[in-house]
Design an enzyme around this catalytic site. Structure first.
Site, short mmCIF file in Angstrom:
data_model
loop_
_atom_site.label_atom_id
_atom_site.label_comp_id
_atom_site.label_asym_id
_atom_site.label_seq_id
_atom_site.Cartn_x
_atom_site.Cartn_y
_atom_site.Cartn_z
N ASP A 23 0.84 -1.17 0.00
CA ASP A 23 0.00 0.00 0.00
C ASP A 23 0.90 1.25 0.00
O ASP A 23 2.10 1.14 0.31
CB ASP A 23 -0.80 -0.14 1.30
CG ASP A 23 -1.76 0.95 1.56
OD1 ASP A 23 -2.26 1.52 0.62
OD2 ASP A 23 -2.01 1.21 2.76
N PHE A 24 0.35 2.41 -0.30
CA PHE A 24 1.15 3.64 -0.33
C PHE A 24 1.00 4.43 0.99
O PHE A 24 1.92 4.48 1.80
CB PHE A 24 0.73 4.49 -1.54
CG PHE A 24 1.45 5.80 -1.65
CD1 PHE A 24 2.73 5.87 -2.18
CD2 PHE A 24 0.86 6.97 -1.21
CE1 PHE A 24 3.42 7.08 -2.28
CE2 PHE A 24 1.53 8.20 -1.30
CZ PHE A 24 2.81 8.25 -1.83
N ASP A 25 -0.19 5.01 1.20
CA ASP A 25 -0.38 5.88 2.38
C ASP A 25 -0.35 5.06 3.67
O ASP A 25 -1.06 4.06 3.81
CB ASP A 25 -1.74 6.59 2.29
CG ASP A 25 -1.76 7.61 1.17
OD1 ASP A 25 -1.19 8.69 1.35
OD2 ASP A 25 -2.35 7.30 0.11
N ASP A 203 -2.28 -0.86 5.92
CA ASP A 203 -2.51 -0.22 7.22
C ASP A 203 -3.96 0.17 7.48
O ASP A 203 -4.28 0.65 8.56
CB ASP A 203 -1.68 1.07 7.32
CG ASP A 203 -2.25 2.16 6.43
OD1 ASP A 203 -2.53 1.89 5.25
OD2 ASP A 203 -2.46 3.29 6.92
O1 LIG Z 1 -4.55 2.57 -0.32
P1 LIG Z 1 -3.72 3.70 0.23
O2 LIG Z 1 -2.49 3.96 -0.57
O3 LIG Z 1 -3.42 3.55 1.69
O4 LIG Z 1 -4.65 4.99 0.11
C1 LIG Z 1 -5.75 5.14 1.01
C2 LIG Z 1 -6.19 6.58 1.06
O5 LIG Z 1 -5.05 7.34 1.47
C3 LIG Z 1 -5.13 8.76 1.47
O6 LIG Z 1 -5.74 9.20 2.66
C4 LIG Z 1 -5.02 8.85 3.82
O7 LIG Z 1 -3.71 9.44 3.78
C5 LIG Z 1 -3.70 10.90 3.82
C6 LIG Z 1 -2.27 11.36 3.67
O8 LIG Z 1 -1.44 10.85 4.68
C7 LIG Z 1 -4.36 11.37 5.11
O9 LIG Z 1 -4.39 12.80 5.17
C8 LIG Z 1 -5.78 10.82 5.20
O10 LIG Z 1 -6.35 11.15 6.48
C9 LIG Z 1 -5.78 9.29 5.06
O11 LIG Z 1 -7.11 8.79 5.01
C10 LIG Z 1 -5.79 9.29 0.22
O12 LIG Z 1 -6.03 10.67 0.34
C11 LIG Z 1 -7.01 8.53 -0.20
O13 LIG Z 1 -7.46 8.95 -1.47
C12 LIG Z 1 -6.62 7.07 -0.31
O14 LIG Z 1 -7.68 6.29 -0.80
#
Ligand SMILES: O=P(O)(O)OC[C@H]1O[C@H](O[C@H]2O[C@H](CO)[C@@H](O)[C@H](O)[C@H]2O)[C@H](O)[C@@H](O)[C@@H]1O
Length: 259
Positions: A23-25, A203
């Protein structure tokens, strides 16, 4: 035993038949307030690029649009799957799973509707995504009040436009209602890659189907914990890491252990 030691050894011992999907975020990029400012931790390109030359597959599988991943995480040899696996980066651009594109008008209408209702609301942000729209409230002063205010609007937008809700960390997404998630995507990736051992690192709630898929395939679930763990993620069986920096150290150890 160190967290992730079993996965590290399994991957290092069968490197050419092993896959590492992440995963990224919250995994490769620390969670921050502004989703548009997310970046890989320093040194991530180098370690992923090195692993990509040694493993059968290194891939990112994210809820982000694939164009976002291509902008923030383009590493030679690393495959990019965006929008929970609905999109894949190819040599010629982006391929989208059949069925997905016909939902674009619904996503665009829901995006416009949510902007109209929520733009200007304190601490709330509507994120335009390729095949989804997300409403964030991490920056709201009162998280519970913001969630209460957003909840009926997200439900109304979902009903009006035939989309499905996908909750995450201080975010609610509206996704297209096709039977695809990170679990179906990971099954496909494992099958296509002919992988004998796979590890998946995630995560958030959107990662739960992928954790199930990798466990069913007798692979390794790598759970990156953090300050706002989603309920249901903290109890996933597997190796738990103390945030993206700790996971980054594991990546470096894996790289050192793999030839
Ligand atoms: O599948 P992922 O790569 O984990 O992406 C999931 C969502 O991540 C992002 O939101 C999350 O991260 C942000 C930056 O750290 C944070 O501000 C936010 O509260 C988190 O929910 C992203 O903006 C989404 O579009 C993704 O789907």
């Amino acid at each position: 035993m160190d967290p992730g030691a079993a996965a590290l050894n399994a991957i290092a011992n069968r490197s050419k038949m092993a896959g590492l999907v992440m995963d990224f975020d919250g995994v490769l990029s620390p969670i921050i307030d502004d989703p548009s400012a997310s970046e890989l931790l320093p040194g991530t390109e180098e370690v992923l690029g090195s692993l990509a030359t040694k493993l059968g597959l290194v891939a990112l599988l994210s809820g982000r649009p694939v164009d976002f991943l291509a902008d923030r995480a383009a590493v030679p040899g690393v495959a990019l799957y965006g929008s929970y696996g609905l999109e894949q980066r190819t040599d010629s651009g982006v391929s989208v799973l059949p069925d997905a594109e016909r939902w674009m008008p619904n996503v665009q209408a829901a995006t416009a509707w949510l902007h109209e209702k929520l733009d200007g609301a304190e601490g709330i942000h509507v994120e335009d995504k390729s095949l989804a729209v997300a409403v964030h409230w991490r920056r709201a002063a009162d998280h519970a009040a913001a969630a209460d205010a957003i909840n009926p609007l997200v439900q109304e937008a979902a009903s009006l436009h035939g989309l499905r809700r996908e909750p995450g960390k201080f975010v609610e997404e509206l996704r297209i209602p096709v039977n695809q998630d990170k679990g179906t995507a990971l099954h496909r990736i494992m099958d296509e890659g002919g992988l004998e051992v796979t590890a998946y690192a995630g995560d958030d709630l959107g990662d739960l189907p992928a954790f199930r898929a990798v466990s069913l395939a007798r692979g390794h679930a790598l759970i990156v914990d953090g300050p706002d763990m989603a309920p249901g993620v903290e109890t996933v069986a597997g190796a738990h890491f103390d945030g993206p920096a700790d996971f980054h150290l594991w990546l470096k150890r894996l790289d050192e252990a793999t030839s």
